[in-house]
Design an enzyme around this catalytic site. Structure first.
Site, short mmCIF file in Angstrom:
data_model
loop_
_atom_site.label_atom_id
_atom_site.label_comp_id
_atom_site.label_asym_id
_atom_site.label_seq_id
_atom_site.Cartn_x
_atom_site.Cartn_y
_atom_site.Cartn_z
N LYS A 75 2.79 -15.16 2.82
CA LYS A 75 2.83 -15.84 1.52
C LYS A 75 4.31 -16.13 1.26
O LYS A 75 4.87 -15.77 0.23
CB LYS A 75 2.19 -14.94 0.46
CG LYS A 75 1.95 -15.60 -0.88
CD LYS A 75 0.82 -16.60 -0.87
CE LYS A 75 0.72 -17.31 -2.22
NZ LYS A 75 -0.13 -18.49 -2.21
N ASP B 207 -6.32 -6.51 5.30
CA ASP B 207 -7.47 -5.78 4.75
C ASP B 207 -8.52 -6.79 4.27
O ASP B 207 -9.72 -6.69 4.58
CB ASP B 207 -6.95 -4.93 3.57
CG ASP B 207 -7.95 -3.89 3.12
OD1 ASP B 207 -9.05 -3.83 3.70
OD2 ASP B 207 -7.63 -3.13 2.19
N TYR C 186 0.82 -1.22 0.00
CA TYR C 186 0.00 0.00 0.00
C TYR C 186 0.85 1.26 0.00
O TYR C 186 0.40 2.32 -0.43
CB TYR C 186 -0.93 0.03 1.23
CG TYR C 186 -2.10 -0.92 1.13
CD1 TYR C 186 -2.13 -1.93 0.19
CD2 TYR C 186 -3.18 -0.80 1.99
CE1 TYR C 186 -3.19 -2.81 0.10
CE2 TYR C 186 -4.26 -1.68 1.90
CZ TYR C 186 -4.25 -2.68 0.96
OH TYR C 186 -5.31 -3.54 0.88
N ASP D 30 -12.21 -8.39 6.43
CA ASP D 30 -13.57 -8.28 5.87
C ASP D 30 -14.21 -9.66 5.77
O ASP D 30 -15.41 -9.83 5.99
CB ASP D 30 -13.56 -7.63 4.49
CG ASP D 30 -13.74 -6.11 4.59
OD1 ASP D 30 -13.42 -5.55 5.65
OD2 ASP D 30 -14.20 -5.50 3.60
N ASP E 37 -3.63 -17.99 1.47
CA ASP E 37 -4.72 -18.69 0.76
C ASP E 37 -5.36 -19.73 1.67
O ASP E 37 -6.59 -19.87 1.73
CB ASP E 37 -4.23 -19.29 -0.57
CG ASP E 37 -2.82 -19.85 -0.49
OD1 ASP E 37 -2.13 -19.64 0.54
OD2 ASP E 37 -2.38 -20.51 -1.44
#
Ligand code: NAD
Length: 366
Positions: A190, A246, A135, A250, A222
Site C-alpha cells: 500500500k 492474512d 501485528y 483467506d 486493494d
C-alpha cells in the site's frame, strides 16, 4: 525424525486424528509426540502455550498443528487467549514465512463461488510475512487522545513497522519459490499511502536485482483483492506483509471451494516448520464429525516435503487426496449434487484406503 503433534481445540482434535492415521500408513520411520495447545492447554495448565509444549515443538523436526480457539475464551486477558499459542510458537520457533498454496482441484471447480472457467486449474502460492507489521509493532494500546479529530477522547492505536532484513529475507523466499514455479512474483503493498509499504516496495525491488530470471510485479492491496476474484490465474507467487497476507490468503482460500481444503506451512530460515490447515477451530461444527480433514492431511504432506525431506511420500498423500475426490467423496463444505457426503472419519479412512491401494499397486509393479 520427530514430529510434535498439537491438535488444539474444536475440530482440531478431529481433523488431526485423520492426519495422524494417514501418516501412520506411510512406512516412514518417525516418532510422534502429542501435546496440548490453545484452549485445551489453558484449561489443563493455565496457559495456551505451556513450557512443556513449547519445548516439545522446539525439539521436534516439525510441528503438525490443528487449530485453536473458541468464543468462550474471548473475554480472557489477551495473553491467555488460545490464539496466543500460535503467535508464541511463531515467535519462539523463528517462523517468518507462511506458505499458503491455493489450488483448485479439478474435481472441486464447481464448489468455488467463482465461475468454473476462472478457477479451473488455479494454482497460486501466497507467501505471507509472519513476524512484523502492525501485528507486532510497538507501541500499541489504549489512551486518551491528545490530538487528532477528537482530543480528550479514548482511542486505540497500533504501530506498523518493517525492518530491511525482515523484508529482504521474505523477498528472497518468494523469488526462490517462484523459480520452482512459473517465475512470477507479485509483491502486494500500500505504497501509495503507507511509509512502511513504500519501504517494502523499495527493498523488494532491490532484492529482485538478484533474480533477473523472475518477473516482479508490484500491486496495491486493494487492487490485489479485486484481481484475486477477477482473474486469479494471472498470479503465480504473491508476497506480502503480515496483515495483507492474512486477509488475501483467506480470500484466495474461497476461490478453491472451501477453506477446509487449504494447507499451510510456516517456515524458519532452515526450513523447519509448523504445518497447519488455513482454517480455525470452527466451534460451530466442532464435535459433530463433519469437518473436512483434507487441509490437515495436505498440511502433513507439506511437512514431509519441506521439513522432513520425503517428497515421494508427500506426492503419495496428494495423489490419494485427488483419488478420493475423483471417487466423489465430499465432506459437507465441498459437497454438491451428485457426490457422496461423508464425515471427517470416513474421509480420513478413504485417504488411508487410497494410500494402501497405491502402495499395493506400486509393489505389484515393482
Ligand atoms: P474458522 O476457520 O474456524 O471457521 C470459519 C467457517 O469455516 C466456519 O463456518 C466453519 O464451520 C468453516 N470451517 C472451517 N474449517 C472447516 C473444515 N475443516 N471443514 C468444514 N468447515 C470448516 O474461523 P472463525 O469461525 O473465524 O474462528 C473460529 C475460532 O478459530 C476463533 O476462536 C478463531 O480465533 C480461531 N482461529 C484459529 C486459527 C488457528 O488455529 N490457526 C485460525 C483462524 C481462526
Amino acid at each position: 525424525m520427530k514430529i510434535a503433534i498439537l491438535p488444539g481445540d474444536g475440530i482440531g482434535t478431529e481433523i488431526m486424528a485423520e492426519a495422524v492415521k494417514v501418516l501412520a500408513v506411510l512406512d516412514l520411520k518417525f516418532e510422534t509426540e502429542t501435546a496440548l495447545v490453545g484452549g485445551a492447554a489453558y484449561e489443563a495448565h493455565g496457559h495456551p502455550l505451556p513450557e512443556s509444549t513449547l519445548k516439545l515443538a522446539q525439539a521436534a523436526d516439525a510441528v503438525l498443528f490443528g487449530a485453536v480457539g473458541d468464543w468462550k475464551y474471548d473475554k480472557l486477558e489477551r495473553q491467555f487467549r488460545p490464539e496466543q499459542a500460535i503467535l508464541g510458537l511463531r515467535k519462539h520457533l523463528g517462523l517468518f514465512a507462511n506458505f499458503r498454496p491455493a489450488i483448485c482441484y479439478e474435481q472441486l471447480t464447481h464448489a468455488s463461488s467463482l465461475k468454473p472457467e476462472l478457477v479451473a486449474g488455479l494454482d497460486i502460492l501466497i507467501i505471507r510475512e509472519l513476524t512484523g507489521d502492525i501485528y507486532f509493532g510497538q507501541p500499541r494500546g489504549r489512551r486518551t487522545a491528545v490530538d487528532g479529530h477528537f482530543p480528550g477522547a479514548e482511542e486505540a492505536f497500533d504501530t506498523m513497522r518493517y525492518s530491511r532484513p525482515e523484508i529482504e529475507r521474505i523477498a528472497h523466499v518468494a523469488f526462490q519459490a517462484a523459480r520452482k514455479r512459473n517465475k512470477k512474483v507479485t509483491s502486494v503493498d500500500k505504497a501509495n499511502v503507507l511509509e512502511t509499504f513504500q519501504f517494502w516496495k523499495d527493498v523488494v525491488t532491490e532484492v529482485h536485482a538478484q533474480y533477473p530470471d523472475v518477473e516482479l510485479q508490484h500491486m496495491y492491496v486493494d487492487n490485489a483483492a479485486m484481481q484475486l476474484v477477477k482473474a486469479p490465474k494471472a498470479f503465480d507467487v504473491v508476497v506480502t506483509g503480515n496483515m495483507f497476507g492474512d486477509i488475501l490468503s483467506d480470500e484466495a482460500a474461497m476461490l478453491t471451494g472451501s477453506i477446509g481444503m487449504l494447507p499451510s506451512a510456516s517456515l524458519d530460515k532452515a526450513n523447519k516448520g509448523l504445518y497447519e490447515p488455513s482454517h480455525g477451530s470452527a466451534p460451530d461444527i466442532a464435535g459433530k464429525g463433519v469437518a473436512n480433514p483434507l487441509a490437515t492431511i495436505l498440511s502433513a504432506a507439506m511437512m514431509l516435503r519441506f521439513s522432513l525431506n520425503q517428497p515421494a511420500a508427500a506426492d503419495r498423500i496428494e495423489s490419494a487426496v485427488r483419488a478420493v475426490l475423483s471417487a466423489g467423496l465430499r465432506t459437507g463444505d465441498i459437497w454438491s449434487e451428485g457426490t457422496k457426503k461423508v464425515g471427517t472419519r470416513e474421509m480420513g479412512d478413504a485417504v488411508v484406503a487410497a494410500l494402501t491401494t497405491s502402495k499395493t499397486t506400486m509393489t505389484t509393479k515393482s
